[in-house]
Design an enzyme around this catalytic site. Structure first.
Site, mmCIF file in Angstrom:
data_model
loop_
_atom_site.group_PDB
_atom_site.id
_atom_site.type_symbol
_atom_site.label_atom_id
_atom_site.label_comp_id
_atom_site.label_asym_id
_atom_site.label_seq_id
_atom_site.Cartn_x
_atom_site.Cartn_y
_atom_site.Cartn_z
ATOM 1 N N LYS A 232 1.263 -0.178 -11.111
ATOM 2 C CA LYS A 232 1.166 -1.598 -10.745
ATOM 3 C C LYS A 232 -0.018 -2.272 -11.452
ATOM 4 O O LYS A 232 0.103 -3.367 -12.008
ATOM 5 C CB LYS A 232 1.001 -1.713 -9.222
ATOM 6 N N CYS A 286 -2.551 -12.303 -8.920
ATOM 7 C CA CYS A 286 -2.202 -10.976 -9.440
ATOM 8 C C CYS A 286 -2.919 -10.690 -10.742
ATOM 9 O O CYS A 286 -3.796 -9.846 -10.818
ATOM 10 C CB CYS A 286 -0.697 -10.914 -9.640
#
Ligand code: SAJ
Length: 434
Positions: A232, A286
């Protein structure tokens, strides 16, 4: 749902004394990821309880409403609430699957703050029954799933909690399955993207897969929790590094006096070159955050990742300085700043470089700042009291001598050279070139 799951078969255990209730999922955190996931799971036949610390969020969801803007989300939530497959609560219930989707902000010194994940693990621990599966979806520094295991193990000495590399039969399953959906396309990508399912042990990954294979149409790929956590962070660092290259190019191009948009367009005609687009910096919760988690885990080794973060952060300051130069060039004029969101066609202002730039300019040039942002009805609090004002596109263009494109919202894309004739124009997104 594909088929009712059999926890006993998946865990390879003998019959469980107190199996967790079948088909029940508790999603902890009803934010940008948790709420769409909860509603989607409900639409696939799961009985879902969405848990949030905010009573306001819980009340809104229970009334069939949404507190965030995301395509198709309102209908999905409304239908799930009407069908009673989704309910929201401030209390963690007993469930067969627990999905943790809480924020993991940056703490001081760009270090990860996983206190919300830890709090979620503490809230789950007293409720969890043998056979249940805990899945962490929050973007997390490597080792977070093991930390969740340790918290549960400490609170529940009666349970055998799985350990990385452990071979003993565990009472519960633990996995890390990163979300990888794009804001604005969350509901679609939740179903169609491939998923990485990282189990603390292989049996944990298999168990978590029962949940994901019930609604994911992409491939489910199995690995360890640590690898999944790293994957991720790597995905978003990859994008950050590539955007940093585009942003650095834009500053090099300004210095040497060439048009960056021409350079990128022509370079991208090479079959193995694919340069991304420069902008006023990188925003969102993010890409502007996650690479720091990778840096925190390996500060000496992560040199390029750190530099990319610095380049992208610097691009916002650079953009601000260029706008200040325009304000000096037209000392009586107002500037219309087009867009505040962190990217086009979204109402999300988190970590937005456009908002950061507007705020800095408003502090020094308050009344000369006109903000044009179709995705808000009110001036964001960061700008309140500065003298800056919110304007429609027409009013902004009428009043401003300087026009700066910070976000290429669709609502701005019809702008023509005639609309901007006689104005000082700075297009940070190359929107007017398209
Ligand atoms: N940006 C540029 N130039 C580009 C592309 C993007 O300046 O060429 C800027 C955008 O304007 C924005 C920022 O980058 O400020 C981030 O936008 P984005 O669209 O690249 O990504 P996010 O933050 O909306 O979503 C990302 C996605 N990750 C990747 O594409 C690798 C998404 O799949 C993740 O699920 C999400 O982060 C997340 O939750 O981690």
């Amino acid at each position: 749902m594909n088929a009712p799951f059999d926890a006993t078969a998946v865990l390879g255990r003998k019959a469980l004394a107190h199996p967790a209730p079948d088909h029940q999922v508790a999603v902890i955190g009803l934010g940008y990821i948790g709420l769409p996931t909860a509603a989607l799971l409900a639409s696939y036949g799961w009985s879902v309880c969405g848990v949030d610390v905010s009573q306001r969020v819980v009340d809104t969801v229970n009334a069939g409403g949404v507190h965030i803007e995301e395509r198709d989300l309102d209908t999905l939530v409304q239908q799930a609430i009407a069908a009673q497959t989704l309910v929201a609560s401030c209390e963690v219930p007993t469930a067969s699957f627990y999905m943790i989707a809480v924020p993991t902000p940056l703490g001081t010194g760009n270090t990860p703050d996983i206190s919300f994940v830890e709090a979620a693990a503490r809230a789950i621990a007293p409720k969890i029954l043998p056979g249940a599966c805990v899945i962490v979806e929050s973007t997390s520094p490597v080792g977070t799933t093991e930390r969740v295991a340790a918290i549960i193990a400490e609170a529940r000495p009666d349970l055998v909690v799985p350990r990385d590399g452990g071979t003993e039969e565990a009472d519960i399953a633990l996995a890390y399955c990163p979300e990888r959906v794009l804001p604005g396309r969350i509901v679609n990508e939740l179903v169609h993207n491939d998923r990485v399912i990282g189990g603390v042990t292989p049996a944990c990954a298999e168990r978590a897969a029962v949940l994901y294979t019930s609604f994911v149409k992409g491939d489910c790929l199995y690995t360890t929790a640590r690898v999944a956590e790293t994957v991720k962070l790597v995905e978003n660092s990859f994008r950050d590094v590539n955007i940093a290259f585009a942003n650095e190019l834009s500053m090099i191009a300004d210095t040497i006096g060439v048009d960056v948009w021409d350079v990128i367009r022509l370079a991208n005609r090479h079959p193995r070159v694919n340069i991304l687009q420069p902008g006023p910096g990188v925003g969102g919760h993010c890409i502007a955050v996650d690479p720091w988690f990778l840096v925190a885990g390996a500060p000496q080794a992560a040199r390029l990742v750190r530099t990319a973060r610095e380049v992208n952060d610097h691009k916002a300051h650079y953009t601000e300085e260029r706008i200040r130069a325009l304000l000096s060039a037209a000392p009586e004029g107002k500037v219309a700043l087009l867009g505040l969101a962190f990217k086009p066609d979204i109402d999300d202002f988190r970590e937005s470089p456009a908002l950061e730039i507007a705020e800095a300019l408003a502090r020094t040039h308050g009344e000369r700042i006109l903000v044009v942002e179709p995705f808000t009805e009110d001036l964001p609090t960061a700008l309140a009291g500065t003298g800056a004002s919110l304007a429609t596109l027409d009013a902004g263009l009428r009043q401003a001598e300087i026009v700066v494109v910070l976000v290429d919202h669709t609502a701005f894309r019809h702008l023509s050279p005639q609309d901007l004739a006689g104005k000082l124009v700075f297009d940070t997104r190359g929107m007017l070139r398209r």
